[in-house]
Scaffold this motif. Structure first.
Motif, mmCIF file in Angstrom:
data_model
loop_
_atom_site.group_PDB
_atom_site.id
_atom_site.type_symbol
_atom_site.label_atom_id
_atom_site.label_comp_id
_atom_site.label_asym_id
_atom_site.label_seq_id
_atom_site.Cartn_x
_atom_site.Cartn_y
_atom_site.Cartn_z
ATOM 1 N N TRP A 39 -13.113 -75.834 29.282
ATOM 2 C CA TRP A 39 -13.363 -76.185 30.682
ATOM 3 C C TRP A 39 -14.379 -75.235 31.303
ATOM 4 O O TRP A 39 -15.187 -75.644 32.147
ATOM 5 C CB TRP A 39 -12.049 -76.134 31.463
ATOM 6 N N GLY A 40 -14.376 -73.992 30.899
ATOM 7 C CA GLY A 40 -15.259 -72.996 31.508
ATOM 8 C C GLY A 40 -16.562 -72.750 30.785
ATOM 9 O O GLY A 40 -17.202 -71.705 30.995
ATOM 10 N N ASN A 45 -19.137 -75.741 35.969
ATOM 11 C CA ASN A 45 -17.783 -75.231 36.158
ATOM 12 C C ASN A 45 -17.766 -73.709 36.308
ATOM 13 O O ASN A 45 -16.712 -73.080 36.188
ATOM 14 C CB ASN A 45 -16.875 -75.648 34.995
ATOM 15 N N VAL A 64 -18.389 -84.160 39.699
ATOM 16 C CA VAL A 64 -17.675 -83.254 38.810
ATOM 17 C C VAL A 64 -16.198 -83.626 38.887
ATOM 18 O O VAL A 64 -15.620 -83.669 39.974
ATOM 19 C CB VAL A 64 -17.871 -81.778 39.227
ATOM 20 N N ASN A 66 -12.944 -82.321 38.401
ATOM 21 C CA ASN A 66 -12.332 -81.002 38.238
ATOM 22 C C ASN A 66 -11.001 -81.027 37.508
ATOM 23 O O ASN A 66 -10.601 -80.022 36.923
ATOM 24 C CB ASN A 66 -12.116 -80.355 39.616
ATOM 25 N N GLY A 305 -11.703 -71.301 31.509
ATOM 26 C CA GLY A 305 -11.799 -71.237 32.965
ATOM 27 C C GLY A 305 -10.554 -70.640 33.601
ATOM 28 O O GLY A 305 -10.276 -70.886 34.769
ATOM 29 N N PRO A 322 -14.064 -80.000 30.755
ATOM 30 C CA PRO A 322 -15.172 -80.280 31.673
ATOM 31 C C PRO A 322 -15.510 -81.762 31.631
ATOM 32 O O PRO A 322 -15.488 -82.388 30.568
ATOM 33 C CB PRO A 322 -16.316 -79.429 31.114
ATOM 34 N N LYS A 336 -17.153 -83.644 44.167
ATOM 35 C CA LYS A 336 -16.213 -82.866 43.361
ATOM 36 C C LYS A 336 -14.837 -83.483 43.575
ATOM 37 O O LYS A 336 -14.324 -83.491 44.694
ATOM 38 C CB LYS A 336 -16.228 -81.389 43.753
#
Length: 495
Positions: A39-40, A45, A64, A66, A305, A322, A336
């Motif tokens: 995810w990070g 992100n 995005v 999230n 993340g 992501p 978002k």
């Protein structure tokens, strides 16, 4: 039991007559997915090291997502759910390199092909073998029984490898043994050097060019191998990350993917179809390996993340990935969205976008998220189910319940994801009724999935799954013993 969760999906109108307008445009659709990306691991992100300018621009032009789930904590399960809108447990794809995509399944490719789309799949497959005599995993993969190539699953064009291969000079990697690229059913021999992400995009772009020339709507599924092991970046990408040690390979192959995303978008612009093409991007699960103490010493440098868990875990770091969605003129640029969604939602959403028809005999676990993507709807109606090994899980709104047994609730864990990013506080005692209801829904899902696994929805006389049903909480030794002693013909009768 939430009856709507397990009922057959029926398309509703998006907003007034909006769905009719969407269907009339017959949008082109491109699905892109990375392999083992955390995810990070992207700029959009918050990653400050890995350069992903093209993905970041895609985020600026669309939404995005999230709170998006791969659903599977490993490769094959996610891919099965991605294409069918159904949980992988219904299909008997328990983990990576096990089972295959049944011929009887109703997929995105089958659905859109019926609407006049030309269909293409490029990159990783991982939903069965591509040869009846050969597999990357050897005889244990049962290549003849699990033969399920994309050219036999409603794809007009394909360029695929059965499972993971090296991200630079793929033919020179150890994973390429008995795992070659197949191009429309024939082992590929040309244009296989250099960046693997570029190699597969070299096939995807001509497919799109031909579709545009022939004035046909297209769906292209592009499943990158990066950043799955064997992780190796090319010289130009390593140079970008000098000083980062071994992690430079991980960072570099993600930037290589990003370059190909930019290349694809440029081609869509030049062809004049960018405004009528919807793009989706995600990863198939969280990053490989344990959290590294020093990323410069490892190529397993992925970031979650801050979420707990990684690949092979049902905690957020293993399944929260992501994700982006871009559809010019429909999805508000720079959005978002925090609503929980997953790959299970792709098929019913694309169905609504294209005005396609669904197979009424199939129970879908995903839902049409178009009303969420275009704005207006603020919740995901269906809870999102997970299952891996001896754990089952459900996400509903801000809550997540993980159970280990169908008849013993003493080890259940309930988390409030809105307050507990690391899933470190079990709030089950604070919300006993919520936990009880979610547990009942998990068990109802498992019962429904077992019915699907038996072939009950296929209307095929004598259908037998290739593997027995894996009961929640069963001891591994007992399961292995069953698998050894039960013949394929009797497998469907074993609980």
């Amino acid at each position: 039991m939430n009856r709507t969760f397990f009922s057959a999906f029926i398309i509703g109108m998006v907003v007034g007559l909006g769905n009719i307008a969407f269907a009339a445009t017959a949008p082109n659709i491109v699905f892109m997915m990375c392999d083992d990306m955390g995810w990070g691991d992207t700029g959009f992100n918050g990653n400050k090291i890995i350069k992903t300018p093209n993905l970041d621009r895609m985020a600026e032009g669309g939404a995005v997502l999230n709170h998006f789930y791969s659903v599977g904590p490993v490769c094959s399960p996610t891919r099965a759910s991605f294409l069918t809108g159904r949980h992988y447990w219904r299909l008997g794809i328990w983990k990576a390199n096990q089972g295959h995509l049944p011929q009887e399944e109703y997929t995105i490719a089958r659905m859109l092909k019926a609407e006049g789309y030309t269909t293409g799949h490029f990159g990783k497959w991982h939903l069965g073998t591509l040869s009846k005599t050969m597999s990357a995993k050897g005889a244990a993969r049962k290549p003849e029984i699990n033969y399920a190539p994309p050219w036999d699953r409603d794809y007009d064009e394909s360029f695929v490898a059965e499972s993971a291969i090296r991200t630079w000079n793929p033919t020179e990697g150890k994973q390429y043994q008995n795992n070659p690229y197949f191009e429309n059913g024939i082992v590929a021999t040309e244009n296989l050097k250099g960046c693997d992400s570029r190699i597969l995009m070299d096939r995807a772009i001509p497919f799109i060019q031909t579709a545009v020339k022939e004035d046909k709507p297209f769906v292209a599924v592009v499943w990158f191998h990066a950043p799955h092991e064997e992780v190796e970046a090319g010289p130009e990408y390593l140079k970008m990350y000098e000083g980062h040690g071994e992690a430079a390979h991980y960072y570099g192959c993600i930037t290589a993917v990003d370059d190909q995303v930019g290349r694809l978008r440029s081609e869509l612009e030049q062809l004049g179809v960018a405004d009528n093409t919807a793009l989706f991007f995600c990863s198939d699960n969280g990053p490989e390996g344990s959290e590294p103490k020093d990323r410069s010493k490892t190529r397993r440098a992925g970031r979650t993340g801050g979420f707990s868990g990684r690949k092979r875990s049902l905690h957020e770091g293993g399944v929260r990935v992501p994700a982006l969605a871009l559809w010019p003129g429909h999805i508000t640029p720079g959005s978002k969205i925090d609503v929980p969604m997953s790959v299970l939602d792709y098929l019913p959403t694309v169905c609504a976008m294209a005005g396609a028809g669904l197979c009424e005999q199939r129970v879908l676990d995903g839902e049409n998220i178009l009303p969420i993507l275009v704005g207006g709807k603020l919740e995901h109606t269906k809870p999102i189910p997970f299952r891996h090994g001896n754990n089952a899980c459900l996400v509903q709104g801000k809550f997540k319940l993980i159970i280990e047994s169908s008849n013993d609730a003493s080890k259940d864990h309930l988390f409030d994801l809105s307050k507990d990013r690391k899933e470190s506080h079990n709030v089950l005692k604070q919300y006993p009724e919520k936990a009880q209801k979610m547990r009942a829904e998990i068990l109802a899902f498992l019962k429904s999935a077992k019915n699907s696994h038996s072939g009950a929805e296929y209307d095929v006389a004598g259908y037998k799954p290739v593997d027995y049903w894996h009961k929640l909480g069963a001891k591994k030794s007992k399961a292995k013993k069953k698998k050894t002693n039960v013949t394929m013909q009797a497998a469907a009768k074993v609980n």
